[in-house]
Design a protein around this motif. Structure first.
Motif, PDB file in Angstrom:
ATOM      1  N   ILE A   1      61.578   5.073 117.882  1.00 27.80           N
ATOM      2  CA  ILE A   1      62.710   4.156 117.755  1.00 27.80           C
ATOM      3  C   ILE A   1      62.787   3.584 116.342  1.00 27.80           C
ATOM      4  N   ALA A   2      61.635   3.166 115.819  1.00 27.77           N
ATOM      5  CA  ALA A   2      61.603   2.565 114.486  1.00 27.77           C
ATOM      6  C   ALA A   2      61.980   3.570 113.404  1.00 27.77           C
ATOM      7  N   VAL A   3      61.415   4.767 113.466  1.00 23.32           N
ATOM      8  CA  VAL A   3      61.675   5.778 112.445  1.00 23.32           C
ATOM      9  C   VAL A   3      63.112   6.284 112.529  1.00 23.32           C
ATOM     10  N   SER A   4      63.667   6.367 113.734  1.00 22.86           N
ATOM     11  CA  SER A   4      65.047   6.840 113.886  1.00 22.86           C
ATOM     12  C   SER A   4      66.028   5.918 113.172  1.00 22.86           C
ATOM     13  N   MET A   5      65.695   4.629 113.093  1.00 22.39           N
ATOM     14  CA  MET A   5      66.544   3.692 112.362  1.00 22.39           C
ATOM     15  C   MET A   5      66.502   3.989 110.865  1.00 22.39           C
ATOM     16  N   LEU A   6      65.342   4.402 110.369  1.00 21.98           N
ATOM     17  CA  LEU A   6      65.201   4.688 108.939  1.00 21.98           C
ATOM     18  C   LEU A   6      65.847   6.013 108.559  1.00 21.98           C
ATOM     19  N   THR A   7      65.854   6.962 109.481  1.00 26.81           N
ATOM     20  CA  THR A   7      66.417   8.286 109.180  1.00 26.81           C
ATOM     21  C   THR A   7      67.892   8.386 109.585  1.00 26.81           C
ATOM     22  N   TYR A   8      68.463   7.308 110.092  1.00 21.74           N
ATOM     23  CA  TYR A   8      69.861   7.326 110.521  1.00 21.74           C
ATOM     24  C   TYR A   8      70.823   7.763 109.413  1.00 21.74           C
ATOM     25  N   PRO A   9      70.634   7.329 108.149  1.00 21.89           N
ATOM     26  CA  PRO A   9      71.558   7.750 107.085  1.00 21.89           C
ATOM     27  C   PRO A   9      71.706   9.265 106.975  1.00 21.89           C
ATOM     28  N   PHE A  10      70.643  10.024 107.239  1.00 20.42           N
ATOM     29  CA  PHE A  10      70.743  11.491 107.188  1.00 20.42           C
ATOM     30  C   PHE A  10      71.691  11.999 108.279  1.00 20.42           C
ATOM     31  N   LEU A  11      71.617  11.387 109.451  1.00 22.78           N
ATOM     32  CA  LEU A  11      72.516  11.766 110.545  1.00 22.78           C
ATOM     33  C   LEU A  11      73.957  11.439 110.192  1.00 22.78           C
ATOM     34  N   LEU A  12      74.170  10.260 109.632  1.00 21.08           N
ATOM     35  CA  LEU A  12      75.516   9.827 109.253  1.00 21.08           C
ATOM     36  C   LEU A  12      76.110  10.744 108.183  1.00 21.08           C
TER      37      LEU A  12
ATOM     38  N   ALA B   1      88.595   9.056 103.570  1.00 22.57           N
ATOM     39  CA  ALA B   1      87.311   9.413 102.965  1.00 22.57           C
ATOM     40  C   ALA B   1      87.553  10.248 101.723  1.00 22.57           C
ATOM     41  N   PRO B   2      86.725  10.097 100.699  1.00 26.40           N
ATOM     42  CA  PRO B   2      86.855  10.954  99.519  1.00 26.40           C
ATOM     43  C   PRO B   2      86.486  12.390  99.878  1.00 26.40           C
ATOM     44  N   ALA B   3      86.900  13.325  99.054  1.00 25.97           N
ATOM     45  CA  ALA B   3      86.483  14.719  99.221  1.00 25.97           C
ATOM     46  C   ALA B   3      85.147  14.876  98.511  1.00 25.97           C
ATOM     47  N   PHE B   4      84.065  14.862  99.261  1.00 23.04           N
ATOM     48  CA  PHE B   4      82.731  14.911  98.671  1.00 23.04           C
ATOM     49  C   PHE B   4      82.389  16.321  98.194  1.00 23.04           C
TER      50      PHE B   4
ATOM     51  N   TRP C   1      76.497  16.748  99.936  1.00 23.35           N
ATOM     52  CA  TRP C   1      75.976  15.675 100.781  1.00 23.35           C
ATOM     53  C   TRP C   1      75.310  14.584  99.944  1.00 23.35           C
ATOM     54  N   ILE C   2      74.805  14.961  98.768  1.00 22.53           N
ATOM     55  CA  ILE C   2      74.212  13.948  97.882  1.00 22.53           C
ATOM     56  C   ILE C   2      75.304  13.013  97.349  1.00 22.53           C
ATOM     57  N   HIS C   3      76.458  13.595  97.010  1.00 23.61           N
ATOM     58  CA  HIS C   3      77.610  12.801  96.577  1.00 23.61           C
ATOM     59  C   HIS C   3      78.015  11.832  97.678  1.00 23.61           C
ATOM     60  N   CYS C   4      78.030  12.316  98.921  1.00 25.26           N
ATOM     61  CA  CYS C   4      78.372  11.482 100.069  1.00 25.26           C
ATOM     62  C   CYS C   4      77.357  10.355 100.230  1.00 25.26           C
ATOM     63  N   TRP C   5      76.076  10.680 100.099  1.00 26.81           N
ATOM     64  CA  TRP C   5      75.008   9.685 100.236  1.00 26.81           C
ATOM     65  C   TRP C   5      75.174   8.583  99.184  1.00 26.81           C
ATOM     66  N   ARG C   6      75.401   8.989  97.944  1.00 24.04           N
ATOM     67  CA  ARG C   6      75.544   8.007  96.862  1.00 24.04           C
ATOM     68  C   ARG C   6      76.763   7.120  97.072  1.00 24.04           C
ATOM     69  N   TYR C   7      77.845   7.716  97.551  1.00 29.51           N
ATOM     70  CA  TYR C   7      79.065   6.946  97.810  1.00 29.51           C
ATOM     71  C   TYR C   7      78.819   5.897  98.900  1.00 29.51           C
ATOM     72  N   LEU C   8      78.191   6.297 100.006  1.00 26.00           N
ATOM     73  CA  LEU C   8      77.908   5.361 101.091  1.00 26.00           C
ATOM     74  C   LEU C   8      76.935   4.276 100.644  1.00 26.00           C
ATOM     75  N   SER C   9      75.959   4.670  99.834  1.00 21.27           N
ATOM     76  CA  SER C   9      74.983   3.706  99.339  1.00 21.27           C
ATOM     77  C   SER C   9      75.652   2.650  98.465  1.00 21.27           C
TER      78      SER C   9
ATOM     79  N   LEU D   1      75.448   2.975 104.430  1.00 18.32           N
ATOM     80  CA  LEU D   1      74.530   4.021 104.865  1.00 18.32           C
ATOM     81  C   LEU D   1      74.107   3.875 106.330  1.00 18.32           C
ATOM     82  N   PHE D   2      74.216   2.656 106.860  1.00 23.86           N
ATOM     83  CA  PHE D   2      73.823   2.439 108.261  1.00 23.86           C
ATOM     84  C   PHE D   2      75.036   2.138 109.130  1.00 23.86           C
ATOM     85  N   ARG D   3      76.203   2.566 108.672  1.00 26.53           N
ATOM     86  CA  ARG D   3      77.433   2.375 109.430  1.00 26.53           C
ATOM     87  C   ARG D   3      77.365   3.098 110.765  1.00 26.53           C
ATOM     88  N   GLY D   4      77.613   2.372 111.839  1.00 26.19           N
ATOM     89  CA  GLY D   4      77.591   2.979 113.168  1.00 26.19           C
ATOM     90  C   GLY D   4      76.217   3.077 113.794  1.00 26.19           C
ATOM     91  N   SER D   5      75.194   2.504 113.151  1.00 29.73           N
ATOM     92  CA  SER D   5      73.832   2.614 113.686  1.00 29.73           C
ATOM     93  C   SER D   5      73.583   1.675 114.854  1.00 29.73           C
TER      94      SER D   5
END
Length: 234
Positions: free
Chosen positions: A171-182, A202-205, A208-216, A221-225
């Motif tokens: 449960i704890a780790v899934s919260m930390l890895t949630y951004p990868f799922l998003l 949404a921008p045209a990314f 996935w790194i571009h997407c990660w940086r944009y959300l960050s 990054l934890f939207r919808g978690s």
């Protein structure tokens, strides 16, 4: 639940809550079948299981070996089931633009192949696999170290605590890895011709790194978690 589910029901009725269900079920079925086939090909009986009688070095070696085996199965099952996951995500986000581009599994397969080729079925795969791998290693190693160093064998409930350690760590780790799922899910629908994957939603990314940086940068990054709270942009 108070906002998204009610809004979907108001617009589409209760049936709208089940958009993308068919490809999602097929995806889960493929994942289960793949894992089962791999377990038969590489049976767990050939693996050494961790025992309380093992010394620290031996038990750690066994945990690493078991985690590597589990990681291999998870990665293969993820690759096999990911194309149907992409279709499921696109069926869901059609709600935003009231589109019917992906109205059936076979029609969606043909459309994706025609417009994007084989690679179109695997958009967002890399962050999903990274999230799975990080989750497995962090969860298993943390559970192992806690059971080894934090739980005293003299404690009467030690065995009970050890049985729940991995679950709690999951449960704890899934919260930390949630951004990868998003990020993986956003890339699955990004720039695919649907309104939800194009500006202004949404921008045209470019990746996935571009997407990660944009959300960050947006603090999303934890939207919808959370099932109970929403993250609204400032």
């Amino acid at each position: 639940f108070s906002y998204p589910a009610r809004h979907i029901v108001d617009v589409d009725g209760k049936r709208g809550l089940f958009r993308g269900l068919t490809p999602r079920l097929i995806s889960s079925t493929l994942s289960t079948i793949t894992r089962g086939s791999m377990k038969k090909a590489f049976p767990l009986e050939d693996m050494e299981h961790v025992s309380n009688k093992d010394d620290v070095k031996t038990s750690l070696r066994k945990v690493v070996k078991e985690t590597s085996h589990e990681m291999m199965m998870q990665c293969v099952s993820r690759v096999v089931s990911h194309p149907l996951h992409v279709i499921s995500m696109r069926c869901m986000v059609q709600f935003v633009g009231r589109e019917v581009k992906y109205s059936g599994v076979f029609r969606a397969i043909g459309r994706i192949f025609k417009e994007e080729g084989i690679l179109g079925f695997f958009v967002g795969l890399v962050p999903h696999i990274l999230g799975d791998v990080i989750f497995l290693w962090c969860c298993n190693l943390l559970a192992h170290f806690i059971n080894t160093y934090a739980v005293d064998d003299n404690f009467s409930q030690a065995s009970v605590i050890r049985s729940y350690t991995k679950f709690v760590m999951g449960i704890a780790v899934s919260m930390l890895t949630y951004p990868f799922l998003l990020v993986g899910d956003l890339m699955a629908v990004n720039n695919c011709g649907l309104h939800a994957g194009l500006p202004p939603y949404a921008p045209a990314f470019a990746s996935w790194i571009h997407c990660w940086r944009y959300l960050s940068a947006q603090g999303q990054l934890f939207r919808g978690s959370s099932l109970l709270f929403r993250r609204a942009p400032m």
